[in-house]
Design an enzyme around this catalytic site. Structure first.
Site, PDB file in Angstrom:
ATOM      1  N   LYS A 121      78.921  22.716  55.991  1.00  0.00           N
ATOM      2  CA  LYS A 121      78.256  23.667  56.384  1.00  0.00           C
ATOM      3  C   LYS A 121      78.595  23.480  57.964  1.00  0.00           C
ATOM      4  O   LYS A 121      78.901  22.153  57.558  1.00  0.00           O
ATOM      5  CB  LYS A 121      77.644  22.874  55.467  1.00  0.00           C
ATOM      6  CG  LYS A 121      75.563  23.887  55.393  1.00  0.00           C
ATOM      7  CD  LYS A 121      74.841  22.849  54.354  1.00  0.00           C
ATOM      8  CE  LYS A 121      73.490  23.727  54.910  1.00  0.00           C
ATOM      9  NZ  LYS A 121      72.628  23.414  53.759  1.00  0.00           N
TER      10      LYS A 121
ATOM     11  N   SER B 290      68.702  23.568  48.350  1.00  0.00           N
ATOM     12  CA  SER B 290      69.720  24.366  49.238  1.00  0.00           C
ATOM     13  C   SER B 290      71.243  24.763  48.862  1.00  0.00           C
ATOM     14  O   SER B 290      71.890  25.082  49.293  1.00  0.00           O
ATOM     15  CB  SER B 290      69.832  24.469  50.492  1.00  0.00           C
ATOM     16  OG  SER B 290      68.889  24.133  51.359  1.00  0.00           O
TER      17      SER B 290
ATOM     18  N   SER C 196      70.070  26.937  51.779  1.00  0.00           N
ATOM     19  CA  SER C 196      70.159  27.055  52.928  1.00  0.00           C
ATOM     20  C   SER C 196      71.451  27.239  53.431  1.00  0.00           C
ATOM     21  O   SER C 196      72.205  27.347  53.833  1.00  0.00           O
ATOM     22  CB  SER C 196      69.781  26.059  54.141  1.00  0.00           C
ATOM     23  OG  SER C 196      70.504  24.641  53.597  1.00  0.00           O
TER      24      SER C 196
END
Ligand code: GLN
Length: 515
Positions: free
Chosen positions: A75, A176, A152
């Site tokens: 990420k 997330s 996310s």
């Protein structure tokens, strides 16, 4: 197709030399190049370095560790030396931030020869549940590109589901990892707070943030967790508790396991397919010899409200460093000292405060600004008792709910989300609706306990305007995630339960049609 291998499968082939790390890495790169213009999952590509690393791994020729030569994605909040890392925010994108150091997790992975392919899309500074607040635009769901991949860690989940890498790293502050894993039909674990190191991962809310993997199945999750878990001298919130052998815990045997079903997680308005799938999963556990126990977690209804006080409060403090001096260069106006001569024509800020303001107003998107405002308000003199301290008290009650429940049961089952993936744009103008996406995901973070997401079925969805022409209702199948929660440090137990379930059901290995 090589990128669709699981870690265990790829490891066997690497060890036998029937494939090389370079071939595997190349295949993932080609896959990203072919498919990602439809998904927007990968925001920084690190392909040249990845290929060099793969060649080096092949040269060494030692494939004892299961992650050696395995390509993955991280990420866009994990710092890796020399690789752009922007938290998908204009404040770091404007003059692309390139960290001079590695996060503990990517360093540990590098040490065993795993190969980082690049960075995945995320909501700006991980604030969101759909990847739509990213400055690079939303990630699309591989099962239906008109829908969000969740957030996310949407880029990581879509990347795993679309076989861009064999696994991905995400972060879970309020869901997330679990929610995008659920939306994209892969697995993902949020670890106990303190189990994995946050060093070198950009913070959103420091008392809630955790890092963890997303992968194709539970065995792979166990292998990755083994490599990244444990005390880190650089993160004072990691704890020196023994890291068990996670793979050894995957015995397939859940006889006698006490499985709790909390009544507060079956609510009005939830998608009927979601409810049915989770109830069927409970039945499956019963068939495997587990005992189902109806339980209550009475403070669940306060969890999301509590989260949305504590999280923004910590956000308002953590975002202070992006001021254009310490971090962030979002402003198009020169600093008061006139550091850059080429932009002198622009109006100079009057003073330092004016400079900070221009950097932060230009650099941050609306959701980040909203949280800074809410957090600053909740922490301000006169309101701190009514909001922040009160939220911390409720947090304790939520933690106690779990402590009491775990005296009666070993794991707790619930849906990951009340609905399957929603259509891009559905909640854009309604932040509260977006916050409510976290309804089943906030309690565990406030309590600091581990929880994972494992596929448990599919929902039928009406074709959206972007669906292929002539698509009928039954053509659109969207993954549903089952959440399994455990007690503090209880990752091995939830992995064992999830693995037994996964092996007994048909959901594992189902792939979206992306050709
Ligand atoms: N949707 C949650 C939020 O917006 C979770 C984010 C996260 O876990 N990073 O805060």
């Amino acid at each position: 197709m090589l990128p669709s291998l699981t870690i265990t499968e790829a490891h066997e082939q690497l060890k036998k030399r029937s494939i090389s790390a370079e071939e595997l890495t190349k295949a993932c790169i080609e896959r990203i190049e072919k498919v990602d213009d439809r998904l927007n999952a990968v925001v920084h590509r690190n392909f040249e370095r990845a290929l060099e690393e793969a060649k080096e791994v092949d040269r060494k020729g030692e494939f004892d560790h299961p992650l050696t030569g395995i390509p993955y994605l991280a990420k866009d909040v994990y710092c890796e030396s020399g690789v752009p890392t922007t938290a998908c925010s204009n404040v770091l994108r404007e003059k692309t931030y390139i960290p001079p150091f590695d996060s503990t997790t990517t360093r540990r992975l590098k040490a065993v020869g795993a190969i980082s392919l690049g960075k995945t899309n995320t909501d700006e500074f991980t604030m969101g549940a759909s990847t739509e607040t990213s400055c690079y635009g939303p990630t699309r769901n591989p099962w239906d590109v008109s829908r969000v991949a969740g957030g996310s860690s949407g880029g990581s989940a879509a990347g795993v589901a679309a076989d861009f890498g064999l696994f991905a790293l995400g972060t879970d502050t309020g869901g997330s990892i679990r929610q995008p894993a659920g939306f994209c039909g892969c697995t993902g674990i949020r670890t106990t707070y303190g189990r994995t190191s946050r060093y070198g991962v950009m913070s959103m809310a420091s008392s809630l943030d955790t890092i963890g993997p997303l992968a194709k199945n539970i065995e792979d999750i166990a292998l990755i967790l083994q490599a990244i878990a444990g005390k880190d001298e650089r993160d004072g919130t990691t704890v020196d508790v023994p890291v068990p052998d996670y793979r050894a815990a995957l015995t397939g045997d859940v006889k006698g396991l006490r499985v709790g079903l909390p009544k507060e997680y079956f609510i009005d308005g939830m998608d009927p397919d979601v409810e049915q799938s989770v109830r069927d999963a409970a039945k499956q556990f019963e068939e495997l010899g587990a005992t189902i126990v109806d339980i209550s977690l009475p403070h669940t209804k306060y969890a999301t409200a509590t989260y949305y006080i504590i999280c923004p409060s910590e956000v308002s403090s953590n975002m202070a460093r992006y001021d254009g001096v310490r971090y962030g260069h979002g402003s198009t106006r020169p600093p008061p000292s006139g550091r850059t001569s080429s932009t002198q024509a622009l109006e100079k800020p009057k003073n330092l405060l004016d400079y900070y303001e221009s950097v932060r107003s230009e650099g941050f998107g609306p959701e980040v600004k909203r949280r800074i405002m809410i957090g600053t308000y909740a922490l301000s003199a006169g309101y701190v008792d009514a909001y922040y301290r009160q939220a911390q008290r409720v947090r304790t009650l939520i933690r106690r709910d779990f402590e009491e429940a775990f005296e009666e049961v070993d794991v707790i089952l619930s849906p990951v989300s009340p609905t399957p993936a929603f259509v891009v744009g559905a909640h854009t103008d309604d932040p509260i609706a977006m916050y409510l996406e976290d309804i089943f995901l906030s309690s565990q973070v406030l309590a600091g306990i581990p929880a994972l997401s494992v596929p448990c079925g599919f929902a039928r969805a009406k074709p959206s305007p972007e669906a292929p022409a002539g698509a009928k209702e039954d053509d659109i199948l969207l993954p549903i995630g089952l959440q399994i929660m455990g007690k503090q440090w209880g990752e091995a137990t939830i992995l064992k339960a999830a693995h037994a379930y996964e092996q007994a059901t048909e959901w594992r290995g189902k792939k979206p049609l992306l050709e």
